[in-house]
Design an enzyme around this catalytic site. Sequence first.
Site, PDB file in Angstrom:
ATOM      1  N   GLY A  64      13.275 -61.099  68.607  1.00  0.00           N
ATOM      2  CA  GLY A  64      13.844 -62.397  68.239  1.00  0.00           C
ATOM      3  C   GLY A  64      14.573 -62.396  66.916  1.00  0.00           C
TER       4      GLY A  64
ATOM      5  CB  SER B 211      19.894 -63.058  67.272  1.00  0.00           C
ATOM      6  OG  SER B 211      19.208 -63.257  68.473  1.00  0.00           O
ATOM      7  CB  ALA B 212      15.949 -66.775  67.486  1.00  0.00           C
ATOM      8  CB  ALA B 213      14.269 -64.627  62.829  1.00  0.00           C
TER       9      ALA B 213
ATOM     10  CG  ASP C 299      13.528 -65.038  71.147  1.00  0.00           C
ATOM     11  OD1 ASP C 299      12.519 -65.110  71.879  1.00  0.00           O
ATOM     12  OD2 ASP C 299      14.210 -64.002  71.046  1.00  0.00           O
TER      13      ASP C 299
HETATM   14  O1  PMV Z   1      12.886 -58.927  75.138  1.00  0.00           O
HETATM   15  P1  PMV Z   1      13.286 -60.360  75.030  1.00  0.00           P
HETATM   16  O2  PMV Z   1      12.836 -60.993  73.763  1.00  0.00           O
HETATM   17  O3  PMV Z   1      14.727 -60.570  75.352  1.00  0.00           O
HETATM   18  O4  PMV Z   1      12.407 -61.159  76.100  1.00  0.00           O
HETATM   19  C1  PMV Z   1      12.737 -61.305  77.435  1.00  0.00           C
HETATM   20  C2  PMV Z   1      11.669 -62.113  78.090  1.00  0.00           C
HETATM   21  C3  PMV Z   1      11.860 -62.275  79.586  1.00  0.00           C
HETATM   22  O5  PMV Z   1      10.731 -62.971  80.055  1.00  0.00           O
HETATM   23  C4  PMV Z   1      11.931 -60.935  80.264  1.00  0.00           C
HETATM   24  C5  PMV Z   1      13.122 -63.066  79.913  1.00  0.00           C
HETATM   25  C6  PMV Z   1      13.098 -64.531  79.524  1.00  0.00           C
HETATM   26  O6  PMV Z   1      14.194 -65.132  79.472  1.00  0.00           O
HETATM   27  O7  PMV Z   1      12.025 -65.114  79.326  1.00  0.00           O
END
Ligand code: PMV
Length: 327
Positions: free
Chosen positions: A113, A115-117, A158
Amino acid sequence: MGVVASAPAKVILFGEHFVVYGEPAIVLAIDKRAYATVENRKDNRLYLRSTNLNLAGYFEHGAFKIEQGDLKEARARFEPVKLAVDKILEKCGKNVGLDIEISSSVPVAAGLGSSAAVAAAVAAAVGALLEVNLAKEDILRIAFEAEKTVHGTPSGIDPAVSTFGGTLLFQMDTGFKPLEVNMDIPLVIGNTGVERSTRLQVEKVRNVKEKYSRIMDNVMHAAREIVLRAVDAMKERDLDTLGELMNMNHALLYGVGVSDESLEWLINAARKAGALGAKLTGAGGGGCMIALAKSEKLEQILEAIQNAGGRPFIARKTDEGVKIERT
Ligand code: PMV
């Protein structure tokens, strides 16, 4: 001197992928933060610098000029930041130049996360500098808009965790619910360094779901039960159960095909070194894994993950969401 704000990164503790189909997930803000320092400029440029990524450049009259680093990468990282700044300028009706420096201890594009932070920290810092009254809900909305330029259709997990901090139970139809967790959750996070695409990983699961719909109904049901049991384990401050549930959750993720060799190496190394549980976190197919352990075992597990070729760091849950560090 300028205004400094910060916001935390996150890990998904339970429920990734299954959350896409309406099951619950548990997300945790961690004590790795992105920092934004914002100062006024005399001209109208929006000048951006990322100290860890060695990128710098500025937006002027809608065009972007690179000063340091790769143009494509700089655009990708800075466009969402610009969008967040524009939203705040719009809100206060000002058109001013700003210098923004971003520094972050969050690995980029690893499912934590980052980019969101960054977006939440920038929004808070710019808001404070320009004396715009921003509630946390406003920061969430702005960070979510910025996130959409990065991911297309993000779930919003995020920006919510980066804004509010703490532990959140998330479900598509009901949104976020803060969970009160009165226990430490000591984690080692291991970055495989293998880049992955969240979109492709989600697609993989969709294909498995289409081919094995009845089996997957049961997998989804199991995933849900794991999350609900984990909520109880956190209430009971039962770290051992939480670890076992992480192993079970990982088994499901492995079963639907989103683990890979790089993750399995690190997960096995962590378990051998005494982790109570370990699993991939986020989209899988590379990216990061997490291992839960008693505090006294953290260093041992960190070393094991490093020896297995990962880039580990110790993380703890934080209740601190986005905040102003200095005005
Ligand atoms: O790895 P990240 O932070 O992009 O997490 C993806 C999480 C998923 O459940 C796989 C997708 C989603 O949109 O929730």
